[in-house]
Design a protein around this motif. Structure first.
Motif, PDB file in Angstrom:
ATOM      1  N   ASP A  88       0.689  -1.251   0.241  1.00 48.43           N
ATOM      2  CA  ASP A  88       0.101   0.242  -0.109  1.00 48.43           C
ATOM      3  C   ASP A  88       0.650   1.064   0.159  1.00 48.43           C
ATOM      4  O   ASP A  88       0.729   2.460   0.178  1.00 48.43           O
ATOM      5  CB  ASP A  88      -0.992  -0.302   1.579  1.00 48.43           C
ATOM      6  N   GLY A 147      -6.686  -7.842   3.323  1.00 46.99           N
ATOM      7  CA  GLY A 147      -6.841  -6.609   4.966  1.00 46.99           C
ATOM      8  C   GLY A 147      -6.996  -8.051   5.537  1.00 46.99           C
ATOM      9  O   GLY A 147      -7.418  -9.514   5.563  1.00 46.99           O
ATOM     10  N   HIS A 159      -4.775  -3.526   2.330  1.00 45.28           N
ATOM     11  CA  HIS A 159      -5.065  -3.100   1.896  1.00 45.28           C
ATOM     12  C   HIS A 159      -6.484  -2.434   2.309  1.00 45.28           C
ATOM     13  O   HIS A 159      -6.128  -1.543   2.349  1.00 45.28           O
ATOM     14  CB  HIS A 159      -6.633  -4.384   1.554  1.00 45.28           C
ATOM     15  N   THR A 160      -6.025  -3.433   4.010  1.00 48.33           N
ATOM     16  CA  THR A 160      -6.812  -2.341   4.869  1.00 48.33           C
ATOM     17  C   THR A 160      -5.574  -1.130   5.464  1.00 48.33           C
ATOM     18  O   THR A 160      -6.075  -0.843   6.873  1.00 48.33           O
ATOM     19  CB  THR A 160      -7.789  -3.068   5.897  1.00 48.33           C
ATOM     20  N   HIS A 161      -4.530  -1.195   5.139  1.00 47.37           N
ATOM     21  CA  HIS A 161      -3.150  -0.344   5.571  1.00 47.37           C
ATOM     22  C   HIS A 161      -3.028  -0.314   6.915  1.00 47.37           C
ATOM     23  O   HIS A 161      -2.826   0.782   7.834  1.00 47.37           O
ATOM     24  CB  HIS A 161      -4.032   1.104   5.424  1.00 47.37           C
ATOM     25  N   HIS A 162      -3.381  -1.772   7.808  1.00 38.03           N
ATOM     26  CA  HIS A 162      -2.750  -1.631   9.011  1.00 38.03           C
ATOM     27  C   HIS A 162      -1.154  -1.754   9.383  1.00 38.03           C
ATOM     28  O   HIS A 162      -0.426  -2.924   8.395  1.00 38.03           O
ATOM     29  CB  HIS A 162      -3.122  -3.068   9.604  1.00 38.03           C
ATOM     30  N   LYS A 172       1.327   1.714   5.685  1.00 37.42           N
ATOM     31  CA  LYS A 172       0.637   2.633   4.106  1.00 37.42           C
ATOM     32  C   LYS A 172       1.466   3.654   4.267  1.00 37.42           C
ATOM     33  O   LYS A 172       2.188   4.235   4.246  1.00 37.42           O
ATOM     34  CB  LYS A 172      -1.120   3.450   3.598  1.00 37.42           C
ATOM     35  N   ALA A 190      -8.241  -8.492  -3.713  1.00 42.14           N
ATOM     36  CA  ALA A 190      -9.688  -8.342  -2.690  1.00 42.14           C
ATOM     37  C   ALA A 190     -10.057  -8.654  -3.968  1.00 42.14           C
ATOM     38  O   ALA A 190     -10.248  -8.052  -4.895  1.00 42.14           O
ATOM     39  CB  ALA A 190      -9.268  -7.340  -2.278  1.00 42.14           C
ATOM     40  N   HIS A 242      -3.372  -9.249  -0.648  1.00 43.65           N
ATOM     41  CA  HIS A 242      -4.380  -7.730  -0.677  1.00 43.65           C
ATOM     42  C   HIS A 242      -5.970  -8.172  -0.553  1.00 43.65           C
ATOM     43  O   HIS A 242      -6.617  -8.038  -1.013  1.00 43.65           O
ATOM     44  CB  HIS A 242      -3.986  -7.132  -2.107  1.00 43.65           C
TER      45      HIS A 242
END
Length: 480
Positions: A10, A178, A199-202, A220, A137, A176
Protein backbone atom coordinates in the motif's frame (compact mmCIF):
# COMPACT_ATOMS: atom_id res chain seq x y z
CA UNK A 1 19.44 -22.36 7.03
CA UNK A 2 18.27 -18.77 7.25
CA UNK A 3 15.97 -16.78 5.00
CA UNK A 4 15.10 -13.08 5.15
CA UNK A 5 11.88 -11.83 3.56
CA UNK A 6 11.47 -8.10 2.95
CA UNK A 7 8.03 -6.75 2.15
CA UNK A 8 6.06 -3.56 1.49
CA UNK A 9 2.38 -2.86 0.84
CA UNK A 10 0.00 0.00 0.00
CA UNK A 11 2.68 2.52 -0.98
CA UNK A 12 0.09 4.31 -3.18
CA UNK A 13 2.61 6.13 -5.36
CA UNK A 14 4.28 7.96 -2.49
CA UNK A 15 7.38 8.55 -4.56
CA UNK A 16 8.95 10.73 -1.89
CA UNK A 17 9.38 7.54 0.18
CA UNK A 18 10.70 5.25 -2.52
CA UNK A 19 14.39 6.32 -2.52
CA UNK A 20 14.51 5.67 1.22
CA UNK A 21 12.66 2.36 0.85
CA UNK A 22 15.23 1.28 -1.73
CA UNK A 23 18.02 2.26 0.65
CA UNK A 24 16.51 0.17 3.46
CA UNK A 25 16.06 -2.79 1.13
CA UNK A 26 19.66 -2.56 -0.06
CA UNK A 27 21.02 -2.41 3.50
CA UNK A 28 18.88 -5.30 4.75
CA UNK A 29 19.80 -7.46 1.76
CA UNK A 30 23.49 -6.74 2.37
CA UNK A 31 23.15 -7.77 6.02
CA UNK A 32 21.59 -11.15 5.25
CA UNK A 33 23.15 -11.74 1.85
CA UNK A 34 21.43 -11.41 -1.51
CA UNK A 35 21.18 -15.18 -1.89
CA UNK A 36 19.29 -15.41 1.41
CA UNK A 37 16.89 -12.48 0.87
CA UNK A 38 13.54 -12.32 -0.94
CA UNK A 39 11.89 -8.94 -1.65
CA UNK A 40 8.12 -8.70 -2.23
CA UNK A 41 5.39 -6.09 -2.68
CA UNK A 42 1.80 -6.84 -1.65
CA UNK A 43 -0.10 -4.47 -3.96
CA UNK A 44 -1.40 -0.91 -4.28
CA UNK A 45 2.05 0.34 -5.16
CA UNK A 46 0.25 2.35 -7.85
CA UNK A 47 -2.10 5.28 -7.24
CA UNK A 48 -3.24 7.43 -10.15
CA UNK A 49 -3.62 10.54 -8.00
CA UNK A 50 0.14 11.14 -8.38
CA UNK A 51 1.34 12.87 -11.56
CA UNK A 52 4.36 10.57 -11.85
CA UNK A 53 1.93 7.66 -12.16
CA UNK A 54 -0.85 9.31 -14.14
CA UNK A 55 1.50 10.91 -16.67
CA UNK A 56 3.23 7.61 -17.47
CA UNK A 57 0.35 5.12 -17.11
CA UNK A 58 2.13 3.53 -14.15
CA UNK A 59 5.51 3.06 -15.84
CA UNK A 60 7.26 5.09 -13.15
CA UNK A 61 6.06 2.65 -10.48
CA UNK A 62 7.21 -0.38 -12.44
CA UNK A 63 10.62 1.19 -13.11
CA UNK A 64 11.08 1.85 -9.38
CA UNK A 65 10.03 -1.70 -8.45
CA UNK A 66 12.49 -3.08 -11.00
CA UNK A 67 15.38 -0.90 -9.87
CA UNK A 68 14.69 -1.49 -6.16
CA UNK A 69 15.18 -5.23 -6.55
CA UNK A 70 11.67 -6.57 -6.01
CA UNK A 71 11.46 -10.19 -7.12
CA UNK A 72 7.69 -10.74 -6.99
CA UNK A 73 4.56 -8.65 -6.48
CA UNK A 74 0.85 -9.16 -6.30
CA UNK A 75 -1.82 -6.70 -7.43
CA UNK A 76 -4.03 -4.54 -5.27
CA UNK A 77 -7.34 -3.01 -6.28
CA UNK A 78 -5.57 0.22 -7.22
CA UNK A 79 -3.75 -1.64 -9.98
CA UNK A 80 -6.54 -3.99 -10.99
CA UNK A 81 -9.37 -1.46 -11.00
CA UNK A 82 -7.53 1.66 -12.17
CA UNK A 83 -6.30 0.37 -15.52
CA UNK A 84 -7.62 -1.58 -18.47
CA UNK A 85 -6.28 -5.03 -19.35
CA UNK A 86 -4.19 -3.52 -22.15
CA UNK A 87 -2.40 -1.13 -19.79
CA UNK A 88 -1.80 -3.88 -17.22
CA UNK A 89 -0.42 -6.10 -19.97
CA UNK A 90 2.05 -3.37 -20.94
CA UNK A 91 3.09 -2.74 -17.33
CA UNK A 92 3.36 -6.29 -16.01
CA UNK A 93 3.95 -8.12 -19.29
CA UNK A 94 6.50 -5.85 -20.96
CA UNK A 95 7.88 -3.40 -18.42
CA UNK A 96 8.23 -5.53 -15.28
CA UNK A 97 11.37 -7.57 -14.56
CA UNK A 98 9.76 -9.24 -11.53
CA UNK A 99 7.15 -12.01 -11.32
CA UNK A 100 3.50 -11.04 -10.88
CA UNK A 101 1.73 -13.59 -8.69
CA UNK A 102 -2.06 -13.48 -8.46
CA UNK A 103 -4.26 -16.56 -8.32
CA UNK A 104 -7.81 -15.16 -8.39
CA UNK A 105 -7.96 -12.81 -11.38
CA UNK A 106 -8.67 -14.79 -14.57
CA UNK A 107 -9.89 -12.96 -17.65
CA UNK A 108 -13.61 -13.32 -18.35
CA UNK A 109 -12.99 -14.06 -22.03
CA UNK A 110 -10.68 -17.03 -21.47
CA UNK A 111 -11.20 -18.17 -17.88
CA UNK A 112 -7.40 -18.13 -17.61
CA UNK A 113 -4.94 -15.82 -15.94
CA UNK A 114 -3.35 -13.27 -18.28
CA UNK A 115 0.01 -14.31 -19.79
CA UNK A 116 1.89 -11.91 -17.51
CA UNK A 117 0.63 -13.48 -14.27
CA UNK A 118 1.04 -16.79 -12.46
CA UNK A 119 -1.13 -18.21 -9.64
CA UNK A 120 1.94 -19.23 -7.67
CA UNK A 121 5.70 -19.05 -7.99
CA UNK A 122 8.49 -21.16 -6.52
CA UNK A 123 11.73 -19.34 -5.73
CA UNK A 124 14.98 -20.97 -4.63
CA UNK A 125 16.88 -19.04 -1.98
CA UNK A 126 19.47 -20.16 0.58
CA UNK A 127 18.97 -23.75 -0.50
CA UNK A 128 15.24 -23.51 0.25
CA UNK A 129 12.23 -23.85 -2.03
CA UNK A 130 9.92 -20.93 -1.25
CA UNK A 131 6.36 -21.02 -2.56
CA UNK A 132 4.53 -17.75 -3.20
CA UNK A 133 0.77 -17.44 -3.67
CA UNK A 134 -0.65 -14.02 -4.54
CA UNK A 135 -4.28 -13.02 -4.01
CA UNK A 136 -6.24 -9.79 -4.24
CA UNK A 137 -9.48 -8.41 -2.81
CA UNK A 138 -12.62 -9.64 -4.56
CA UNK A 139 -14.83 -6.88 -6.04
CA UNK A 140 -16.74 -8.73 -8.78
CA UNK A 141 -19.19 -5.93 -9.57
CA UNK A 142 -16.24 -3.73 -10.52
CA UNK A 143 -13.80 -6.25 -11.98
CA UNK A 144 -16.44 -7.73 -14.29
CA UNK A 145 -16.77 -4.38 -16.05
CA UNK A 146 -13.07 -4.50 -16.92
CA UNK A 147 -13.19 -8.03 -18.27
CA UNK A 148 -12.03 -9.92 -15.18
CA UNK A 149 -13.78 -12.88 -13.53
CA UNK A 150 -12.34 -12.25 -10.07
CA UNK A 151 -12.68 -15.27 -7.78
CA UNK A 152 -13.48 -15.56 -4.09
CA UNK A 153 -10.09 -15.89 -2.32
CA UNK A 154 -11.19 -18.66 0.03
CA UNK A 155 -12.30 -20.74 -2.94
CA UNK A 156 -8.93 -20.43 -4.66
CA UNK A 157 -6.20 -20.20 -2.02
CA UNK A 158 -6.85 -23.37 0.07
CA UNK A 159 -6.55 -25.83 -2.84
CA UNK A 160 -3.42 -24.03 -4.03
CA UNK A 161 -1.91 -24.34 -0.56
CA UNK A 162 -2.65 -28.08 -0.56
CA UNK A 163 -1.12 -28.42 -4.03
CA UNK A 164 1.99 -26.39 -3.29
CA UNK A 165 2.79 -27.43 0.28
CA UNK A 166 4.46 -30.77 -0.61
CA UNK A 167 6.64 -29.03 -3.21
CA UNK A 168 8.15 -26.30 -1.00
CA UNK A 169 9.96 -25.79 2.27
CA UNK A 170 8.43 -22.39 3.06
CA UNK A 171 4.99 -21.25 1.92
CA UNK A 172 4.12 -17.53 1.77
CA UNK A 173 0.77 -15.98 0.88
CA UNK A 174 0.99 -12.45 -0.53
CA UNK A 175 -2.43 -11.23 0.53
CA UNK A 176 -4.04 -7.97 -0.57
CA UNK A 177 -7.19 -8.97 1.32
CA UNK A 178 -7.14 -6.99 4.57
CA UNK A 179 -6.38 -7.92 8.15
CA UNK A 180 -9.59 -9.80 8.99
CA UNK A 181 -9.23 -12.06 5.97
CA UNK A 182 -5.56 -12.65 6.78
CA UNK A 183 -6.47 -13.71 10.31
CA UNK A 184 -9.21 -15.97 8.97
CA UNK A 185 -6.87 -17.54 6.42
CA UNK A 186 -4.23 -18.20 9.06
CA UNK A 187 -6.83 -19.87 11.28
CA UNK A 188 -8.64 -21.88 8.60
CA UNK A 189 -6.00 -22.85 6.04
CA UNK A 190 -3.26 -25.13 7.43
CA UNK A 191 0.16 -25.22 5.85
CA UNK A 192 0.90 -21.50 5.45
CA UNK A 193 4.10 -20.33 7.12
CA UNK A 194 3.77 -16.60 6.44
CA UNK A 195 1.00 -14.22 5.36
CA UNK A 196 2.17 -10.82 4.18
CA UNK A 197 -0.83 -8.51 4.13
CA UNK A 198 -2.18 -5.24 2.83
CA UNK A 199 -5.33 -3.47 1.60
CA UNK A 200 -6.65 -2.27 4.98
CA UNK A 201 -3.47 -0.27 5.67
CA UNK A 202 -2.87 -2.05 8.97
CA UNK A 203 0.53 -1.78 10.61
CA UNK A 204 1.72 -4.79 12.59
CA UNK A 205 4.84 -3.68 14.44
CA UNK A 206 4.79 -7.12 16.03
CA UNK A 207 3.54 -10.04 13.94
CA UNK A 208 0.39 -11.93 14.76
CA UNK A 209 0.91 -15.62 15.43
CA UNK A 210 -2.11 -17.71 14.53
CA UNK A 211 -1.35 -21.38 14.97
CA UNK A 212 1.79 -22.02 12.95
CA UNK A 213 1.31 -18.97 10.72
CA UNK A 214 2.96 -15.58 11.07
CA UNK A 215 0.82 -12.61 9.87
CA UNK A 216 2.64 -9.37 8.97
CA UNK A 217 1.93 -5.98 7.37
CA UNK A 218 3.64 -2.60 7.03
CA UNK A 219 0.85 -0.01 7.20
CA UNK A 220 0.59 2.45 4.33
CA UNK A 221 2.33 5.01 2.13
CA UNK A 222 5.80 3.50 2.38
CA UNK A 223 6.45 4.54 5.96
CA UNK A 224 7.84 1.11 6.89
CA UNK A 225 9.59 -1.89 5.39
CA UNK A 226 8.73 -5.30 6.82
CA UNK A 227 11.46 -7.76 7.79
CA UNK A 228 10.88 -11.46 8.46
CA UNK A 229 13.79 -13.69 9.45
CA UNK A 230 13.16 -17.44 9.24
CA UNK A 231 15.32 -20.32 10.42
CA UNK A 232 14.83 -23.67 8.69
CA UNK A 233 15.60 -26.92 10.47
CA UNK A 234 16.71 -29.40 7.79
CA UNK A 235 16.55 -32.33 10.20
CA UNK A 236 12.89 -31.72 11.08
CA UNK A 237 12.06 -30.21 7.68
CA UNK A 238 10.24 -27.20 9.09
CA UNK A 239 10.59 -23.55 10.05
CA UNK A 240 12.12 -23.79 13.51
CA UNK A 241 12.05 -20.08 14.37
CA UNK A 242 10.57 -16.92 12.90
CA UNK A 243 10.89 -13.28 13.86
CA UNK A 244 9.25 -10.27 12.22
CA UNK A 245 9.50 -6.52 12.61
CA UNK A 246 9.09 -3.30 10.67
CA UNK A 247 11.71 -0.66 10.01
CA UNK A 248 10.83 3.01 9.64
CA UNK A 249 12.26 4.62 6.52
CA UNK A 250 12.06 8.29 7.58
CA UNK A 251 15.66 8.62 8.77
CA UNK A 252 17.18 6.46 6.04
CA UNK A 253 19.37 8.18 3.41
CA UNK A 254 17.93 8.30 -0.10
CA UNK A 255 19.10 5.93 -2.79
CA UNK A 256 20.49 8.22 -5.49
CA UNK A 257 19.70 5.83 -8.35
CA UNK A 258 16.03 5.66 -7.40
CA UNK A 259 15.78 9.40 -6.82
CA UNK A 260 17.29 10.06 -10.25
CA UNK A 261 14.99 7.52 -11.86
CA UNK A 262 11.90 9.15 -10.33
CA UNK A 263 13.11 12.57 -11.48
CA UNK A 264 13.61 11.28 -15.03
CA UNK A 265 10.18 9.66 -15.23
CA UNK A 266 8.64 12.65 -13.47
CA UNK A 267 9.86 14.90 -16.28
CA UNK A 268 8.22 12.63 -18.84
CA UNK A 269 5.01 12.67 -16.82
CA UNK A 270 5.02 16.46 -16.54
CA UNK A 271 5.38 16.81 -20.30
CA UNK A 272 2.42 14.50 -20.86
CA UNK A 273 0.25 16.25 -18.30
CA UNK A 274 1.07 19.70 -19.68
CA UNK A 275 -0.91 19.00 -22.84
CA UNK A 276 -4.01 21.13 -23.32
CA UNK A 277 -7.24 19.14 -23.11
CA UNK A 278 -9.81 21.96 -23.08
CA UNK A 279 -10.08 25.74 -23.30
CA UNK A 280 -12.55 27.67 -21.16
CA UNK A 281 -14.29 30.89 -22.21
CA UNK A 282 -14.98 31.72 -18.53
CA UNK A 283 -13.57 30.99 -15.08
CA UNK A 284 -15.18 28.09 -13.21
CA UNK A 285 -14.99 28.63 -9.44
CA UNK A 286 -15.72 25.91 -6.85
CA UNK A 287 -16.91 25.81 -3.24
CA UNK A 288 -16.93 22.92 -0.75
CA UNK A 289 -19.67 24.54 1.32
CA UNK A 290 -22.04 25.94 -1.28
CA UNK A 291 -23.17 25.83 -4.86
CA UNK A 292 -20.58 26.53 -7.54
CA UNK A 293 -20.44 26.36 -11.35
CA UNK A 294 -17.74 23.69 -11.32
CA UNK A 295 -19.69 21.53 -8.87
CA UNK A 296 -22.83 21.97 -10.95
CA UNK A 297 -20.90 21.03 -14.09
CA UNK A 298 -19.68 17.77 -12.54
CA UNK A 299 -23.15 16.86 -11.23
CA UNK A 300 -24.63 17.60 -14.65
CA UNK A 301 -21.95 15.51 -16.30
CA UNK A 302 -22.80 12.52 -14.13
CA UNK A 303 -26.47 12.88 -14.95
CA UNK A 304 -25.82 13.08 -18.69
CA UNK A 305 -23.09 10.41 -18.74
CA UNK A 306 -25.50 7.82 -17.36
CA UNK A 307 -28.78 9.04 -18.82
CA UNK A 308 -30.22 9.72 -15.36
CA UNK A 309 -32.90 12.09 -14.13
CA UNK A 310 -30.73 13.55 -11.37
CA UNK A 311 -27.01 14.07 -10.87
CA UNK A 312 -25.43 14.08 -7.37
CA UNK A 313 -21.82 14.40 -6.23
CA UNK A 314 -20.16 15.74 -3.10
CA UNK A 315 -18.31 19.02 -3.55
CA UNK A 316 -15.27 17.62 -1.75
CA UNK A 317 -14.37 15.64 -4.88
CA UNK A 318 -13.09 18.94 -6.30
CA UNK A 319 -9.90 20.43 -4.87
CA UNK A 320 -9.85 23.66 -6.86
CA UNK A 321 -11.46 25.78 -9.54
CA UNK A 322 -10.45 26.38 -13.15
CA UNK A 323 -9.36 29.71 -14.64
CA UNK A 324 -10.45 31.08 -17.98
CA UNK A 325 -8.23 29.84 -20.80
CA UNK A 326 -6.39 26.58 -21.44
CA UNK A 327 -6.91 23.55 -19.19
CA UNK A 328 -4.20 20.90 -19.06
CA UNK A 329 -4.47 17.23 -18.13
CA UNK A 330 -2.36 18.03 -15.07
CA UNK A 331 -4.79 20.70 -13.92
CA UNK A 332 -7.64 18.19 -14.11
CA UNK A 333 -5.63 15.70 -12.07
CA UNK A 334 -4.89 18.32 -9.41
CA UNK A 335 -8.50 19.39 -8.97
CA UNK A 336 -10.06 15.91 -9.23
CA UNK A 337 -7.46 13.30 -8.18
CA UNK A 338 -9.71 10.58 -6.73
CA UNK A 339 -9.89 7.24 -8.59
CA UNK A 340 -13.66 7.23 -8.15
CA UNK A 341 -15.98 5.88 -10.83
CA UNK A 342 -19.43 6.99 -12.00
CA UNK A 343 -22.36 4.97 -10.68
CA UNK A 344 -26.08 4.92 -11.46
CA UNK A 345 -28.63 3.84 -8.87
CA UNK A 346 -32.26 4.20 -7.87
CA UNK A 347 -33.17 6.36 -4.87
CA UNK A 348 -36.57 7.23 -3.46
CA UNK A 349 -37.68 10.79 -2.95
CA UNK A 350 -37.41 10.26 0.81
CA UNK A 351 -33.79 9.10 0.51
CA UNK A 352 -32.93 12.03 -1.75
CA UNK A 353 -34.53 14.52 0.62
CA UNK A 354 -32.57 13.19 3.59
CA UNK A 355 -29.28 13.48 1.70
CA UNK A 356 -30.12 17.02 0.63
CA UNK A 357 -30.90 17.96 4.24
CA UNK A 358 -27.65 16.40 5.44
CA UNK A 359 -25.70 18.34 2.83
CA UNK A 360 -26.77 21.59 4.55
CA UNK A 361 -25.31 20.54 7.93
CA UNK A 362 -21.74 21.44 8.97
CA UNK A 363 -21.15 18.03 10.56
CA UNK A 364 -21.54 16.45 7.13
CA UNK A 365 -19.86 19.15 5.06
CA UNK A 366 -16.80 19.15 7.35
CA UNK A 367 -16.64 15.36 7.65
CA UNK A 368 -13.15 14.08 6.75
CA UNK A 369 -13.13 10.91 4.66
CA UNK A 370 -10.41 8.28 4.30
CA UNK A 371 -10.12 5.50 1.76
CA UNK A 372 -12.81 4.18 -0.61
CA UNK A 373 -10.97 5.93 -3.44
CA UNK A 374 -11.43 9.39 -1.93
CA UNK A 375 -8.37 11.63 -2.27
CA UNK A 376 -9.90 14.88 -1.04
CA UNK A 377 -10.08 16.46 2.41
CA UNK A 378 -13.73 16.83 3.44
CA UNK A 379 -17.10 15.59 2.20
CA UNK A 380 -18.46 19.03 1.33
CA UNK A 381 -22.04 19.81 0.37
CA UNK A 382 -24.02 18.12 -2.42
CA UNK A 383 -23.68 19.39 -5.97
CA UNK A 384 -26.85 18.60 -7.91
CA UNK A 385 -28.33 18.68 -11.40
CA UNK A 386 -31.80 17.87 -12.69
CA UNK A 387 -33.49 19.30 -9.61
CA UNK A 388 -33.91 22.61 -7.78
CA UNK A 389 -34.07 23.05 -4.02
CA UNK A 390 -35.71 25.85 -2.03
CA UNK A 391 -34.46 26.01 1.56
CA UNK A 392 -34.35 28.14 4.68
CA UNK A 393 -30.76 28.38 5.95
CA UNK A 394 -32.12 29.37 9.39
CA UNK A 395 -34.49 26.41 9.61
CA UNK A 396 -34.09 23.53 12.04
CA UNK A 397 -31.75 20.68 11.18
CA UNK A 398 -33.43 18.18 8.81
CA UNK A 399 -36.22 20.69 8.25
CA UNK A 400 -34.47 23.38 6.23
CA UNK A 401 -35.76 22.33 2.83
CA UNK A 402 -39.11 23.76 1.82
CA UNK A 403 -39.49 22.35 -1.69
CA UNK A 404 -37.66 20.18 -4.21
CA UNK A 405 -38.57 20.05 -7.89
CA UNK A 406 -37.35 17.34 -10.26
CA UNK A 407 -37.80 18.16 -13.93
CA UNK A 408 -40.26 20.88 -12.98
CA UNK A 409 -42.41 18.58 -10.80
CA UNK A 410 -42.46 18.28 -6.99
CA UNK A 411 -40.30 15.54 -5.50
CA UNK A 412 -42.44 12.48 -4.66
CA UNK A 413 -41.50 10.72 -1.42
CA UNK A 414 -42.28 7.17 -2.57
CA UNK A 415 -41.19 7.43 -6.17
CA UNK A 416 -37.86 5.96 -7.27
CA UNK A 417 -35.60 8.25 -9.28
CA UNK A 418 -32.71 7.24 -11.54
CA UNK A 419 -29.65 9.03 -10.17
CA UNK A 420 -26.21 9.48 -11.69
CA UNK A 421 -23.68 9.66 -8.87
CA UNK A 422 -20.43 8.02 -7.67
CA UNK A 423 -19.41 4.55 -6.51
CA UNK A 424 -18.11 5.93 -3.18
CA UNK A 425 -21.66 6.38 -1.89
CA UNK A 426 -22.43 2.68 -2.35
CA UNK A 427 -19.94 1.94 0.46
CA UNK A 428 -22.30 3.76 2.88
CA UNK A 429 -19.97 6.63 3.65
CA UNK A 430 -20.80 10.29 3.39
CA UNK A 431 -24.50 11.05 3.16
CA UNK A 432 -26.21 8.15 4.88
CA UNK A 433 -29.26 7.59 2.69
CA UNK A 434 -27.27 7.49 -0.56
CA UNK A 435 -25.85 4.15 0.55
CA UNK A 436 -29.39 2.75 0.47
CA UNK A 437 -29.75 3.07 -3.31
CA UNK A 438 -30.83 0.01 -5.27
CA UNK A 439 -29.78 -1.51 -8.62
CA UNK A 440 -26.34 0.13 -8.64
CA UNK A 441 -24.58 0.09 -11.99
CA UNK A 442 -20.90 1.00 -12.14
CA UNK A 443 -19.09 2.59 -15.07
CA UNK A 444 -15.42 1.66 -15.49
CA UNK A 445 -12.66 2.54 -16.29
CA UNK A 446 -13.79 6.18 -16.36
CA UNK A 447 -12.93 8.40 -13.40
CA UNK A 448 -14.72 11.60 -12.39
CA UNK A 449 -12.13 13.69 -14.20
CA UNK A 450 -13.04 11.90 -17.45
CA UNK A 451 -16.67 12.91 -16.93
CA UNK A 452 -15.62 16.45 -16.11
CA UNK A 453 -13.43 16.73 -19.19
CA UNK A 454 -16.33 15.94 -21.51
CA UNK A 455 -18.37 18.69 -19.87
CA UNK A 456 -15.55 21.23 -20.13
CA UNK A 457 -15.62 20.75 -23.89
CA UNK A 458 -19.39 21.29 -24.15
CA UNK A 459 -20.46 24.92 -24.52
CA UNK A 460 -24.09 24.23 -23.52
CA UNK A 461 -23.00 22.39 -20.36
CA UNK A 462 -20.70 25.24 -19.38
CA UNK A 463 -23.50 27.77 -19.81
CA UNK A 464 -25.96 25.62 -17.82
CA UNK A 465 -23.51 25.21 -14.92
CA UNK A 466 -24.12 28.85 -13.93
CA UNK A 467 -27.85 28.20 -13.44
CA UNK A 468 -28.78 28.02 -9.74
CA UNK A 469 -30.05 24.76 -8.24
CA UNK A 470 -30.17 25.88 -4.58
CA UNK A 471 -32.34 28.89 -3.73
CA UNK A 472 -33.15 30.39 -0.35
CA UNK A 473 -36.75 31.00 0.62
CA UNK A 474 -38.04 34.12 -1.09
CA UNK A 475 -35.33 34.12 -3.77
CA UNK A 476 -36.60 34.65 -7.28
CA UNK A 477 -36.27 31.59 -9.54
CA UNK A 478 -34.96 33.95 -12.21
CA UNK A 479 -32.01 35.00 -10.05
CA UNK A 480 -29.19 32.94 -11.64
Amino acid sequence: MRLRVLHTNDIHSHFEQMPRIASVLRRLRAEAGEERTLTLDIGDHIDRMRPETEGTDGRTNIAVLNASGYEAVTLGNNEGLSYTQDVLSELYGRQASFTTVICNLPASATGELPPWAVPYHIVRKAGLRIGLIGVTACFPEFYNLLGWDVREPFDVVPPLVRQLRPQVDVLIVMSHLGLRNDERMAAEVPGIDLILGGHTHHLLEEPLRVGGTLVCATGKFGQYVGVVDLEWDPAEQRVAHAEASVQAVAIEPEDEEIRSLIREYGSRAASELDREVARLPVELPFDWYGESPLGNLLAGGLRRWMGAEIGLVNAGQLLGGLPQGPVSAGMLLQLCPSPINPCRMRLTGTQLLRALEESLLPEFMDKPLYGYGFRGKVLGTLCVDGLTVQYDPEGADYAKIRAVDVGGKPLEAEREYLVGTIDMFTFRIGFTSLGEGTEPQFFLPEFLRDVLLRELRDEASLHHSFSRRWRTVGESPHNT
